[in-house]
Scaffold this active site. Structure first.
Site, mmCIF file in Angstrom:
data_model
loop_
_atom_site.group_PDB
_atom_site.id
_atom_site.type_symbol
_atom_site.label_atom_id
_atom_site.label_comp_id
_atom_site.label_asym_id
_atom_site.label_seq_id
_atom_site.Cartn_x
_atom_site.Cartn_y
_atom_site.Cartn_z
ATOM 1 N N GLY A 196 0.852 -1.189 0.000
ATOM 2 C CA GLY A 196 0.000 0.000 0.000
ATOM 3 C C GLY A 196 0.880 1.229 0.000
ATOM 4 O O GLY A 196 2.013 1.187 0.491
ATOM 5 N N GLN A 238 3.189 9.967 0.928
ATOM 6 C CA GLN A 238 4.483 9.289 1.081
ATOM 7 C C GLN A 238 5.421 9.588 -0.094
ATOM 8 O O GLN A 238 6.623 9.383 0.009
ATOM 9 C CB GLN A 238 4.294 7.776 1.205
ATOM 10 C CG GLN A 238 3.610 7.345 2.502
ATOM 11 C CD GLN A 238 3.488 5.840 2.573
ATOM 12 O OE1 GLN A 238 2.535 5.275 2.047
ATOM 13 N NE2 GLN A 238 4.454 5.177 3.179
ATOM 14 N N CYS A 252 6.034 -0.355 7.284
ATOM 15 C CA CYS A 252 5.694 0.809 6.458
ATOM 16 C C CYS A 252 6.925 1.261 5.676
ATOM 17 O O CYS A 252 8.026 1.301 6.220
ATOM 18 C CB CYS A 252 5.225 1.935 7.380
ATOM 19 S SG CYS A 252 4.800 3.453 6.523
ATOM 20 N N LEU A 253 6.734 1.598 4.402
ATOM 21 C CA LEU A 253 7.858 2.066 3.585
ATOM 22 C C LEU A 253 8.440 3.368 4.130
ATOM 23 O O LEU A 253 9.610 3.655 3.923
ATOM 24 C CB LEU A 253 7.405 2.274 2.126
ATOM 25 C CG LEU A 253 7.006 1.013 1.346
ATOM 26 C CD1 LEU A 253 6.552 1.382 -0.057
ATOM 27 C CD2 LEU A 253 8.143 -0.004 1.291
ATOM 28 N N HIS A 256 -4.418 1.555 7.269
ATOM 29 C CA HIS A 256 -3.039 2.042 7.412
ATOM 30 C C HIS A 256 -2.804 3.226 6.456
ATOM 31 O O HIS A 256 -2.239 4.254 6.847
ATOM 32 C CB HIS A 256 -2.077 0.875 7.131
ATOM 33 C CG HIS A 256 -0.620 1.229 7.158
ATOM 34 N ND1 HIS A 256 0.258 0.699 8.076
ATOM 35 C CD2 HIS A 256 0.136 2.047 6.368
ATOM 36 C CE1 HIS A 256 1.468 1.192 7.853
ATOM 37 N NE2 HIS A 256 1.426 2.002 6.820
ATOM 38 N N GLU A 257 -3.250 3.080 5.207
ATOM 39 C CA GLU A 257 -3.045 4.153 4.219
ATOM 40 C C GLU A 257 -3.912 5.370 4.533
ATOM 41 O O GLU A 257 -3.472 6.513 4.382
ATOM 42 C CB GLU A 257 -3.321 3.653 2.794
ATOM 43 C CG GLU A 257 -2.479 2.459 2.342
ATOM 44 C CD GLU A 257 -1.001 2.597 2.640
ATOM 45 O OE1 GLU A 257 -0.466 3.726 2.551
ATOM 46 O OE2 GLU A 257 -0.364 1.583 2.972
ATOM 47 N N HIS A 309 -2.191 7.485 6.987
ATOM 48 C CA HIS A 309 -1.148 8.350 6.398
ATOM 49 C C HIS A 309 -1.744 9.678 5.944
ATOM 50 O O HIS A 309 -1.154 10.739 6.156
ATOM 51 C CB HIS A 309 -0.509 7.678 5.181
ATOM 52 C CG HIS A 309 0.619 6.752 5.524
ATOM 53 N ND1 HIS A 309 1.711 7.159 6.248
ATOM 54 C CD2 HIS A 309 0.835 5.443 5.227
ATOM 55 C CE1 HIS A 309 2.544 6.137 6.391
ATOM 56 N NE2 HIS A 309 2.033 5.080 5.785
HETATM 57 ZN ZN LIG Z 1 2.744 3.163 5.693
#
Ligand SMILES: [Zn+2]
Length: 176
Positions: free
Chosen positions: A44, A49, A93-94, A135-136, A139
């Site tokens: 995701g 991000q 998470c990235l 989760h997204e 963000h």
């Molecule tokens: Zn993330």
């Protein structure tokens, strides 16, 4: 084109996003976001991000329990209408490299969103898809999964988060 993914500590990731109103330039951004996610090995990715402060995220999960592949999913101007149940699973998470920890979230959500053509949709998601979507969504509201850890686990990741803020990476991997 692969875009740079910004990490914990970058103030852009704590800002609120704006709704998408012009859907024409979105296609190129979405293509680039899928390229970026494939390159970095994520499931995701939210627009902020990659430094784009708009209400958009993508999801693609290769190994769902009951299906083979979620396919590439795009969610624009989304809103969680309802959330029920509870489940705890490890997240990463990235934008928070090398930290993995369990997070408790609702298990089933109903989501209103627009697709890439601007069409209004409402759908229910459960399991892994519900988790990644939440989760997204977080963000886009400036929230990291590490904000949702238990008080004890927050303490365990504190130093590593500080290291990511200053150098983009923790000095060692943390799996809680
Ligand atoms: Zn993330």
């Amino acid at each position: 084109m692969v875009l740079p993914v910004i990490t914990y500590g970058n103030p852009l990731l704590r800002e609120q996003v704006s709704p998408v109103s012009d859907f024409t330039p979105i296609r190129e951004l979405v293509d680039d976001m899928f390229d970026t996610m494939a390159e970095k090995g994520g499931i995701g990715l939210a627009a902020n991000q990659v430094s784009v402060n708009e209400d958009l995220f993508i999801v693609e999960i290769a190994d769902l329990e009951d299906e083979e592949d979620s396919g590439p999913l795009v969610f624009i101007n989304s809103e969680i209408l309802s959330a029920t149940g509870s489940a705890t699973m490890e997240e990463g998470c990235l934008s928070v490299p090398d930290i993995r920890a369990p997070v408790t979230r609702p298990d089933v959500i109903s989501l209103k969103y627009q697709d890439i053509s601007g069409k209004e949709c409402t759908a229910e998601f459960s399991g892994m898809l519900a988790r990644v979507i939440q989760h997204e969504k977080d963000h886009l509201k400036g929230i990291f999964f590490t904000d949702r850890l238990s008080p004890a686990n927050k303490m365990f990741v504190k130093k590593a988060l500080k290291e990511i803020s200053t150098s983009g990476k923790p000095s060692k991997e943390i799996v809680l």
